[in-house]
Design a protein around this motif. Sequence first.
Motif, PDB file in Angstrom:
ATOM      1  N   ASP A  29       0.836  -1.207   0.000  1.00 54.53           N
ATOM      2  CA  ASP A  29       0.000   0.000   0.000  1.00 54.53           C
ATOM      3  C   ASP A  29       0.870   1.256   0.000  1.00 54.53           C
ATOM      4  OD1 ASP A  29      -2.227  -1.585   0.033  1.00 54.53           O
ATOM      5  OD2 ASP A  29      -2.579  -1.391   2.192  1.00 54.53           O
ATOM      6  N   ILE A  30       1.933   1.243   0.819  1.00 53.75           N
ATOM      7  CA  ILE A  30       2.813   2.421   0.890  1.00 53.75           C
ATOM      8  C   ILE A  30       3.542   2.636  -0.429  1.00 53.75           C
ATOM      9  CG2 ILE A  30       4.870   3.373   2.018  1.00 53.75           C
ATOM     10  CD1 ILE A  30       3.921   1.898   4.567  1.00 53.75           C
ATOM     11  N   LEU A  31       4.040   1.549  -1.013  1.00 56.11           N
ATOM     12  CA  LEU A  31       4.709   1.661  -2.309  1.00 56.11           C
ATOM     13  C   LEU A  31       3.733   2.126  -3.385  1.00 56.11           C
ATOM     14  CD1 LEU A  31       6.920  -1.563  -2.285  1.00 56.11           C
ATOM     15  CD2 LEU A  31       7.626   0.781  -1.810  1.00 56.11           C
ATOM     16  N   SER A  32       2.488   1.707  -3.280  1.00 50.15           N
ATOM     17  CA  SER A  32       1.479   2.121  -4.260  1.00 50.15           C
ATOM     18  C   SER A  32       1.200   3.613  -4.175  1.00 50.15           C
ATOM     19  CB  SER A  32       0.173   1.334  -4.037  1.00 50.15           C
ATOM     20  OG  SER A  32       0.366  -0.040  -4.266  1.00 50.15           O
ATOM     21  N   ILE A  33       1.261   4.162  -2.965  1.00 55.24           N
ATOM     22  CA  ILE A  33       1.080   5.610  -2.798  1.00 55.24           C
ATOM     23  C   ILE A  33       2.179   6.356  -3.550  1.00 55.24           C
ATOM     24  CG2 ILE A  33       1.171   7.507  -1.131  1.00 55.24           C
ATOM     25  CD1 ILE A  33      -0.152   5.603   0.893  1.00 55.24           C
ATOM     26  N   GLU A  34       3.415   5.905  -3.360  1.00 52.88           N
ATOM     27  CA  GLU A  34       4.539   6.539  -4.057  1.00 52.88           C
ATOM     28  C   GLU A  34       4.420   6.363  -5.564  1.00 52.88           C
ATOM     29  OE1 GLU A  34       8.437   8.488  -4.169  1.00 52.88           O
ATOM     30  OE2 GLU A  34       6.661   8.472  -2.890  1.00 52.88           O
ATOM     31  N   LYS A 189      13.786  -2.781   1.862  1.00 51.66           N
ATOM     32  CA  LYS A 189      14.111  -2.174   3.146  1.00 51.66           C
ATOM     33  C   LYS A 189      14.752  -0.799   2.947  1.00 51.66           C
ATOM     34  CE  LYS A 189      16.602  -3.135   7.454  1.00 51.66           C
ATOM     35  NZ  LYS A 189      17.447  -4.111   8.194  1.00 51.66           N
ATOM     36  N   THR A 190      15.646  -0.705   1.960  1.00 57.18           N
ATOM     37  CA  THR A 190      16.303   0.575   1.676  1.00 57.18           C
ATOM     38  C   THR A 190      15.290   1.617   1.219  1.00 57.18           C
ATOM     39  OG1 THR A 190      18.354  -0.536   1.051  1.00 57.18           O
ATOM     40  CG2 THR A 190      18.059   1.718   0.260  1.00 57.18           C
ATOM     41  N   LEU A 191      14.372   1.194   0.350  1.00 53.01           N
ATOM     42  CA  LEU A 191      13.356   2.121  -0.139  1.00 53.01           C
ATOM     43  C   LEU A 191      12.437   2.579   0.988  1.00 53.01           C
ATOM     44  CD1 LEU A 191      11.832   3.622  -2.336  1.00 53.01           C
ATOM     45  CD2 LEU A 191      10.596   1.521  -2.846  1.00 53.01           C
ATOM     46  N   MET A 192      12.022   1.654   1.836  1.00 59.05           N
ATOM     47  CA  MET A 192      11.130   2.018   2.927  1.00 59.05           C
ATOM     48  C   MET A 192      11.814   2.979   3.893  1.00 59.05           C
ATOM     49  SD  MET A 192       8.428   0.514   2.032  1.00 59.05           S
ATOM     50  CE  MET A 192       7.368   0.712   3.452  1.00 59.05           C
ATOM     51  N   ARG A 193      13.118   2.782   4.101  1.00 56.47           N
ATOM     52  CA  ARG A 193      13.842   3.694   4.985  1.00 56.47           C
ATOM     53  C   ARG A 193      13.892   5.103   4.387  1.00 56.47           C
ATOM     54  NH1 ARG A 193      18.225   1.116   5.211  1.00 56.47           N
ATOM     55  NH2 ARG A 193      17.765  -0.089   7.090  1.00 56.47           N
ATOM     56  N   ARG A 194      14.069   5.177   3.045  1.00 52.56           N
ATOM     57  CA  ARG A 194      14.097   6.493   2.399  1.00 52.56           C
ATOM     58  C   ARG A 194      12.738   7.177   2.488  1.00 52.56           C
ATOM     59  NH1 ARG A 194      12.610   8.972  -1.915  1.00 52.56           N
ATOM     60  NH2 ARG A 194      11.650   7.138  -2.841  1.00 52.56           N
ATOM     61  N   LEU A 195      11.673   6.396   2.257  1.00 59.20           N
ATOM     62  CA  LEU A 195      10.332   6.967   2.372  1.00 59.20           C
ATOM     63  C   LEU A 195      10.057   7.423   3.802  1.00 59.20           C
ATOM     64  CD1 LEU A 195       8.256   4.464   0.206  1.00 59.20           C
ATOM     65  CD2 LEU A 195       8.984   6.778  -0.410  1.00 59.20           C
ATOM     66  N   ASP A 200       5.977  12.396   6.082  1.00 57.85           N
ATOM     67  CA  ASP A 200       5.426  13.115   7.222  1.00 57.85           C
ATOM     68  C   ASP A 200       5.166  12.136   8.365  1.00 57.85           C
ATOM     69  OD1 ASP A 200       3.186  11.702   6.456  1.00 57.85           O
ATOM     70  OD2 ASP A 200       2.198  13.432   5.545  1.00 57.85           O
ATOM     71  N   ASP A 201       4.620  12.625   9.477  1.00 57.87           N
ATOM     72  CA  ASP A 201       4.415  11.780  10.649  1.00 57.87           C
ATOM     73  C   ASP A 201       3.495  10.599  10.354  1.00 57.87           C
ATOM     74  OD1 ASP A 201       6.051  13.401  12.096  1.00 57.87           O
ATOM     75  OD2 ASP A 201       4.435  14.564  13.033  1.00 57.87           O
ATOM     76  N   GLU A 202       2.442  10.847   9.584  1.00 62.55           N
ATOM     77  CA  GLU A 202       1.510   9.762   9.267  1.00 62.55           C
ATOM     78  C   GLU A 202       2.185   8.680   8.437  1.00 62.55           C
ATOM     79  OE1 GLU A 202      -2.853   9.066   7.121  1.00 62.55           O
ATOM     80  OE2 GLU A 202      -2.036  11.101   7.373  1.00 62.55           O
ATOM     81  N   MET A 203       3.001   9.099   7.457  1.00 60.79           N
ATOM     82  CA  MET A 203       3.730   8.144   6.642  1.00 60.79           C
ATOM     83  C   MET A 203       4.701   7.333   7.492  1.00 60.79           C
ATOM     84  SD  MET A 203       4.505   6.712   3.734  1.00 60.79           S
ATOM     85  CE  MET A 203       3.999   7.720   2.315  1.00 60.79           C
ATOM     86  N   LYS A 204       5.389   7.996   8.420  1.00 63.42           N
ATOM     87  CA  LYS A 204       6.354   7.298   9.278  1.00 63.42           C
ATOM     88  C   LYS A 204       5.658   6.253  10.143  1.00 63.42           C
ATOM     89  CE  LYS A 204       9.797  10.998   9.402  1.00 63.42           C
ATOM     90  NZ  LYS A 204      10.506  12.005  10.208  1.00 63.42           N
ATOM     91  N   ARG A 205       4.491   6.619  10.704  1.00 69.78           N
ATOM     92  CA  ARG A 205       3.761   5.659  11.533  1.00 69.78           C
ATOM     93  C   ARG A 205       3.327   4.445  10.715  1.00 69.78           C
ATOM     94  NH1 ARG A 205       1.608  10.448  13.941  1.00 69.78           N
ATOM     95  NH2 ARG A 205      -0.173  10.369  12.504  1.00 69.78           N
ATOM     96  N   SER A 206       2.887   4.705   9.473  1.00 68.95           N
ATOM     97  CA  SER A 206       2.442   3.606   8.616  1.00 68.95           C
ATOM     98  C   SER A 206       3.593   2.673   8.272  1.00 68.95           C
ATOM     99  CB  SER A 206       1.828   4.171   7.320  1.00 68.95           C
ATOM    100  OG  SER A 206       0.691   4.948   7.593  1.00 68.95           O
ATOM    101  N   ILE A 207       4.755   3.260   7.993  1.00 73.30           N
ATOM    102  CA  ILE A 207       5.914   2.445   7.626  1.00 73.30           C
ATOM    103  C   ILE A 207       6.389   1.607   8.808  1.00 73.30           C
ATOM    104  CG2 ILE A 207       8.344   2.550   6.945  1.00 73.30           C
ATOM    105  CD1 ILE A 207       7.607   4.973   5.217  1.00 73.30           C
TER     106      ILE A 207
END
Length: 222
Positions: A29-34, A189-195, A200-207
Motif C-alpha cells: 500500500d505504501i509503495l502504491s502511494i509513491e 528495506k532501503t526504499l522504505m527507509r528512504r520513504l 510526514d508523521d503519518e507516513m512514518k507511523r504507517s511504515i
Amino acid sequence: MEQEAEELKKDISELEILIKQAERQKVKDILSIELRRLGSKHANLLESLKKEESTSSSTPIIQTNRKYRVKLNNYAWDQSQKYVKFFFTVEGVHNIPSENITCSFTSKSLELDIKDLNEKDYFFTINKLLYTIDPESSTWKVKTDMVVISAVKVDSLTWSHVTEIEKKNSDAKAKKYDFDESDPNDSLKTLMRRLYDEGDDEMKRSIVKACTGQNKEKSLDL
C-alpha cells in the motif's frame, strides 16, 4: 523536461517491480502511494511537453531592430560508433543563403547560428558535452526544414546522455530507487527507509507499523 519524464518513467517501472516483490500488504500500500504520486507527476510532465510542442518549437527571447533572437529549444539526437548527431527542425531554413547558417565546435561544446530567417535569428548552444568531440572533423548539413549537426566522437564510447549535467542528474535520481534484483528484500528495506526519512508523521507511523510490527524502529534501524 523530456529527460525528467524519462527518468520518472524508469522510477515508476522499478517501483512496480518492488511492489511485486513485497509480501506484506501494508508495504504494498505504501509503495502504491509513491507509485501513484510519481505516475501523476509523469502525466503532468507529458501534458506540459505536448503543450510546448503544440505552441512552438522555439521561444523568442530578445528583440533588436525588429528582428528577434530566438533560442531553439527542441532537438532530437542519435549516435553511431563514430558520430553523435543532432536534428533541429526549423521551417524554411533551406530557403536562406548557406552563409547565414554556421556551427562552431570546441572539444566539449557546439553552437548553431541561423541568421535572417523570416526576420529572426536562431541559435542553439550545448556546453559540457558528455564526452569529447573532434571540432575539426565535425560538420553540419542543411536539409528541407532541418539542420543536422554531426559531431565526431574522439572515441567510440556510447553516450547515455548529451551533457555531463544530464548524466549527473540521472545518476542522482537512479540512487533513489537502487533496486538490487539479487536481494529484493534488502532493496525494499532501503526504499522504505528512504520513504520514512522523507515522509510526514503519518507516513512514518504507517511504515513502522508495516515493516517492523511490535519491534518497530529496531528492525528497520529508523
